[in-house]
Design a protein around this motif. Sequence first.
Motif, PDB file in Angstrom:
ATOM      1  N   ARG A   1     -12.378  -0.774  18.673  1.00  0.00           N
ATOM      2  CA  ARG A   1     -11.561  -2.263  19.151  1.00  0.00           C
ATOM      3  C   ARG A   1     -10.702  -2.691  18.169  1.00  0.00           C
ATOM      4  O   ARG A   1     -10.472  -3.603  17.768  1.00  0.00           O
ATOM      5  CB  ARG A   1     -13.798  -2.766  18.966  1.00  0.00           C
ATOM      6  N   GLN A   2     -11.008  -2.082  16.879  1.00  0.00           N
ATOM      7  CA  GLN A   2      -9.970  -2.535  15.886  1.00  0.00           C
ATOM      8  C   GLN A   2      -8.439  -2.448  16.098  1.00  0.00           C
ATOM      9  O   GLN A   2      -7.592  -1.510  17.426  1.00  0.00           O
ATOM     10  CB  GLN A   2      -9.993  -1.538  15.008  1.00  0.00           C
ATOM     11  N   ASN A   3      -7.781  -3.794  16.082  1.00  0.00           N
ATOM     12  CA  ASN A   3      -6.686  -3.903  15.942  1.00  0.00           C
ATOM     13  C   ASN A   3      -5.823  -3.459  13.990  1.00  0.00           C
ATOM     14  O   ASN A   3      -5.623  -5.443  14.186  1.00  0.00           O
ATOM     15  CB  ASN A   3      -6.055  -5.274  16.673  1.00  0.00           C
ATOM     16  N   CYS A   4      -4.461  -2.863  14.157  1.00  0.00           N
ATOM     17  CA  CYS A   4      -3.975  -2.641  12.617  1.00  0.00           C
ATOM     18  C   CYS A   4      -3.439  -1.894  12.485  1.00  0.00           C
ATOM     19  O   CYS A   4      -3.293  -1.214  13.414  1.00  0.00           O
ATOM     20  CB  CYS A   4      -5.275  -3.014  11.413  1.00  0.00           C
ATOM     21  N   LEU A   5      -2.335  -1.968  10.745  1.00  0.00           N
ATOM     22  CA  LEU A   5      -1.751  -0.909  10.810  1.00  0.00           C
ATOM     23  C   LEU A   5      -2.597  -0.237   9.202  1.00  0.00           C
ATOM     24  O   LEU A   5      -3.179  -0.759   8.947  1.00  0.00           O
ATOM     25  CB  LEU A   5      -0.219  -1.446  10.619  1.00  0.00           C
ATOM     26  N   ALA A   6      -2.126   0.893   9.343  1.00  0.00           N
ATOM     27  CA  ALA A   6      -2.991   1.882   8.411  1.00  0.00           C
ATOM     28  C   ALA A   6      -1.629   2.436   7.444  1.00  0.00           C
ATOM     29  O   ALA A   6      -1.535   4.249   8.362  1.00  0.00           O
ATOM     30  CB  ALA A   6      -4.310   2.631   9.356  1.00  0.00           C
ATOM     31  N   LEU A   7      -1.835   3.139   6.685  1.00  0.00           N
ATOM     32  CA  LEU A   7      -1.776   3.827   6.538  1.00  0.00           C
ATOM     33  C   LEU A   7      -2.939   4.809   5.410  1.00  0.00           C
ATOM     34  O   LEU A   7      -3.904   4.539   5.003  1.00  0.00           O
ATOM     35  CB  LEU A   7      -0.642   3.866   4.430  1.00  0.00           C
ATOM     36  N   THR A   8      -2.796   6.249   5.673  1.00  0.00           N
ATOM     37  CA  THR A   8      -4.255   6.992   5.632  1.00  0.00           C
ATOM     38  C   THR A   8      -3.638   8.195   4.947  1.00  0.00           C
ATOM     39  O   THR A   8      -2.066   8.630   5.672  1.00  0.00           O
ATOM     40  CB  THR A   8      -4.495   7.523   6.376  1.00  0.00           C
ATOM     41  N   TYR A   9      -4.401   9.255   4.940  1.00  0.00           N
ATOM     42  CA  TYR A   9      -4.259  11.088   4.356  1.00  0.00           C
ATOM     43  C   TYR A   9      -4.650  11.885   5.107  1.00  0.00           C
ATOM     44  O   TYR A   9      -6.156  11.349   5.575  1.00  0.00           O
ATOM     45  CB  TYR A   9      -4.070  11.499   2.567  1.00  0.00           C
TER      46      TYR A   9
END
Length: 335
Positions: free
Chosen positions: A87-95
């Motif tokens: 249900r998440q709405n977002c932008l992400a930087l991950t590795y």
Amino acid sequence: MSEQTWKTILAAERQVRSLAPWLGISGQQLFTLKRDNPLDNVFVNIIGLQEGNCGLVFYEGLKQLQDYMMLLARADLGVSYDYVMRRQNCLALTYGSADDVPEAQMNLYRETGFAPAEGWPMFLSLRTGLQPWGLDDAEPERMAVLLPEFTAAWNCWLASGKPVFATDQMFLYDPRNGSGRVTVLPLKDFGTNLLQIDRDQVLEVMKGCEETEQTLEADLRDMPVAVDHPGYDRPVRPLACLAAETDSGWLMHMQMGDPAMNPGQLLIEGLITAMQKHGIPAVIRVRGDLFAAMIDSLCDPLGIRVEQSPALPAADEAFKGLNDYFESRHSEFLS
């Protein structure tokens, strides 16, 4: 994505990686990038190593912040981590590893000769009911702004003496003048967006349905595979309503919803269909507070007792059957 935007993003990622903010702060504290309209403020969650990963998650606006608050409250609500994450709405930087990187981003890496010594950066877009995906045409421009602003906010926090703030507070950074301060979060909870049904409408819809002594288990579960769906530019993870009878383990009804559909509406529609076919149960059992609140306006007029239990064996067994079916035919759904 333009070449210049890509260069800006990668340069900003290198700065973030060198700062390694996930080593210096709890994973439940927010940095906030101030905007002219407070409703548009961007809330940044630092993913810490305690989650088994690291990176940054950007919630753009108060509406998206509600998704983060639900993530924090998931245990109290009695919902699974997987349900809340979908249900998440977002932008992400991950590795991650090279195999984890979205194909379009890996193509850009190859074209530019980019190859990190460790941990490949992944720029992801999360949307309710959809498979996490790479950035679309509009999102790189936003990411190119957000990453440098977070770096400035982090450096401002360091220069301020690393002030401590609790999970109901945030470090508010103003990019216009480079100032920052600890202040309170604008939200203490999340918006449930519950669907309320008029009592008379419930009685009219269920008129003539037989009352039974059954106990019905009702659950919302995300299907185990992503499927193609017209109108969406990425695969969909369908949310399904399951209604199973406790004593027999019989799956009385299963109904999948469109990603834009309110989960409460899906749960109510599924239960109404099950009850119209098989009668009104004496008890409906759900996992926790959130799902109980979703069906309250349906159950109360009908005299159905709502119980909460973390264990729903009939629903779990029904989902296992669906899980096996979907996984066995995965290639058909994505063909």
